[in-house]
Design a protein around this motif. Structure first.
Motif, PDB file in Angstrom:
ATOM      1  N   ASN A 208      -4.509  -0.312  -4.822  1.00  0.00           N
ATOM      2  CA  ASN A 208      -4.410  -0.092  -3.381  1.00  0.00           C
ATOM      3  C   ASN A 208      -5.763  -0.228  -2.692  1.00  0.00           C
ATOM      4  OD1 ASN A 208      -3.073   0.908  -0.887  1.00  0.00           O
ATOM      5  ND2 ASN A 208      -4.393   2.679  -1.224  1.00  0.00           N
ATOM      6  N   ASP A 209      -6.831   0.172  -3.351  1.00  0.00           N
ATOM      7  CA  ASP A 209      -8.160   0.087  -2.751  1.00  0.00           C
ATOM      8  C   ASP A 209      -8.571  -1.351  -2.458  1.00  0.00           C
ATOM      9  OD1 ASP A 209      -8.724   2.792  -2.569  1.00  0.00           O
ATOM     10  OD2 ASP A 209      -9.473   2.907  -4.635  1.00  0.00           O
TER      11      ASP A 209
ATOM     12  N   PRO B 206       0.807  -1.227   0.000  1.00  0.00           N
ATOM     13  CA  PRO B 206       0.000   0.000   0.000  1.00  0.00           C
ATOM     14  C   PRO B 206       0.835   1.270   0.000  1.00  0.00           C
ATOM     15  CG  PRO B 206      -0.860  -1.560   1.588  1.00  0.00           C
ATOM     16  CD  PRO B 206       0.440  -2.115   1.117  1.00  0.00           C
ATOM     17  N   THR B 207       1.963   1.259   0.708  1.00  0.00           N
ATOM     18  CA  THR B 207       2.838   2.427   0.726  1.00  0.00           C
ATOM     19  C   THR B 207       3.409   2.714  -0.653  1.00  0.00           C
ATOM     20  OG1 THR B 207       3.441   1.963   3.029  1.00  0.00           O
ATOM     21  CG2 THR B 207       4.892   3.434   1.790  1.00  0.00           C
TER      22      THR B 207
ATOM     23  N   LEU C 108      -6.355  -3.819  -1.522  1.00  0.00           N
ATOM     24  CA  LEU C 108      -5.403  -4.480  -0.638  1.00  0.00           C
ATOM     25  C   LEU C 108      -6.009  -4.599   0.764  1.00  0.00           C
ATOM     26  CD1 LEU C 108      -2.067  -2.798  -1.794  1.00  0.00           C
ATOM     27  CD2 LEU C 108      -2.963  -5.059  -2.392  1.00  0.00           C
TER      28      LEU C 108
ATOM     29  N   CYS D 254       2.066   1.804  -3.565  1.00  0.00           N
ATOM     30  CA  CYS D 254       0.984   2.224  -4.463  1.00  0.00           C
ATOM     31  C   CYS D 254       0.614   3.688  -4.252  1.00  0.00           C
ATOM     32  CB  CYS D 254      -0.238   1.335  -4.267  1.00  0.00           C
ATOM     33  SG  CYS D 254      -0.037  -0.348  -4.874  1.00  0.00           S
ATOM     34  N   THR D 255       0.477   4.089  -3.001  1.00  0.00           N
ATOM     35  CA  THR D 255       0.111   5.482  -2.735  1.00  0.00           C
ATOM     36  C   THR D 255       1.283   6.426  -2.966  1.00  0.00           C
ATOM     37  OG1 THR D 255       0.619   5.123  -0.389  1.00  0.00           O
ATOM     38  CG2 THR D 255      -1.676   4.857  -1.078  1.00  0.00           C
TER      39      THR D 255
ATOM     40  N   THR E 226      -5.873  -1.410   3.240  1.00  0.00           N
ATOM     41  CA  THR E 226      -6.684  -0.284   2.773  1.00  0.00           C
ATOM     42  C   THR E 226      -8.170  -0.582   2.931  1.00  0.00           C
ATOM     43  OG1 THR E 226      -4.957   0.228   1.169  1.00  0.00           O
ATOM     44  CG2 THR E 226      -7.095   1.272   0.848  1.00  0.00           C
TER      45      THR E 226
END
Length: 284
Positions: A235-236, A220-221, A238, A223-224, A241
């Protein structure tokens, strides 16, 4: 006719009992006796529960989780007050602490599996519970139960600690607080199930922790951090998240809270089935 029995012959009325007669299988009480049986799934869960609390790891994990939640939520409430953030639900403080606190759950759940592989005591567990999927499910149930309780405890503690430093920058609605408390418990339970599945697939503490950390936190880190519509869409979906959307339930997610928890559940189920496949293939 002379008596053929010598004087030393025992009197038939005074002879000692030669002992019990051999069992002919006609005794109804013997035939009705049930055959020995194992403890089944309940016995497997009981054994895993006993084994878990016989080591120091769960106690250490819970203590670290309590300390971590207390420090993080106090900091969260202080920053919200200092930066004059808009009023938010009090439960947002412990929900935000899950970003770090979930790894306490990961270590606790991982140890249930990897400690046995490290000491080779898994052979004994497989002899006690020869049905492979039953053993894995018992470990997952115990990990989920402990993690759900721990998650709820962290939520209540976090709200109690954060109330003072927020100083008017947080609202408290009993219904919302209960919902976020239960949501934290459910999310922590699913993270534990996911971890148990990965642990059965990889069998080592380092491998399990690396894989779960990469999936839950590092990805997530990335991706964002990199941004872009494609990576943000990934990411949405995962687990961390989606779990955050489920626990916050603030309406900012691209899907409702029910869909969010289903995403986390799907990740946990996929990990569980992967671990089951590896367990049956290697130890079948």
């Amino acid at each position: 006719m002379t008596d053929t029995c010598p004087d030393t012959c025992p009197d038939p009325d005074t002879r000692t009992d030669p002992g019990p007669r051999p069992d002919t299988g006609t005794d109804p009480a013997r035939r009705a006796a049930p055959a020995p049986a194992g403890g089944g799934f309940a016995g497997a869960v009981g054994a895993e529960w006993t084994k878990l609390w016989s080591i120091r790891t769960p106690y250490a994990c819970l203590l670290v989780g309590i300390l971590l939640t207390g420090v993080f939520t106090f900091y969260y409430g202080s920053i919200a007050r200092i930066n004059d953030k808009p009023v938010q639900p009090l439960g947002n403080a412990p929900v935000s602490s899950v970003i770090l606190g979930q790894f306490v759950i990961v270590v606790l759940a991982m140890t249930i599996v990897t400690s046995e592989y490290a000491t080779d005591s898994v052979r004994t567990s497989l002899q006690w519970v020869p049905v492979r999927h039953r053993l894995q499910l018992a470990k997952a149930v115990v990990a989920a139960a402990v993690s759900f309780t721990a998650g709820c405890l962290f939520a209540v503690l976090g709200m109690a600690v954060a109330r003072a430093p927020f100083r008017g920058h947080a609202s408290f609605d009993p219904g919302k607080a209960v919902a976020q408390t239960l949501a934290m418990g459910v999310y922590c339970a699913l993270v534990a199930v996911l971890t148990v599945g990965v642990a059965f697939a990889l069998r080592t503490a380092v491998g399990t922790l690396s894989a779960v950390f990469g999936l839950v936190s590092a990805l997530p880190t990335i991706c964002t951090g990199l941004g872009g519509s494609a990576l943000l869409a990934v990411n949405d979906f995962l687990p961390q998240t989606a779990g955050g959307h489920f626990m916050l339930a603030d309406g900012d997610a691209p899907y409702p809270p029910a869909a969010a928890i289903l995403i986390v559940l799907a990740w946990a189920a996929a990990a569980h089935l992967t671990g089951r496949f590896v367990l049956r293939r290697r130890d079948g």
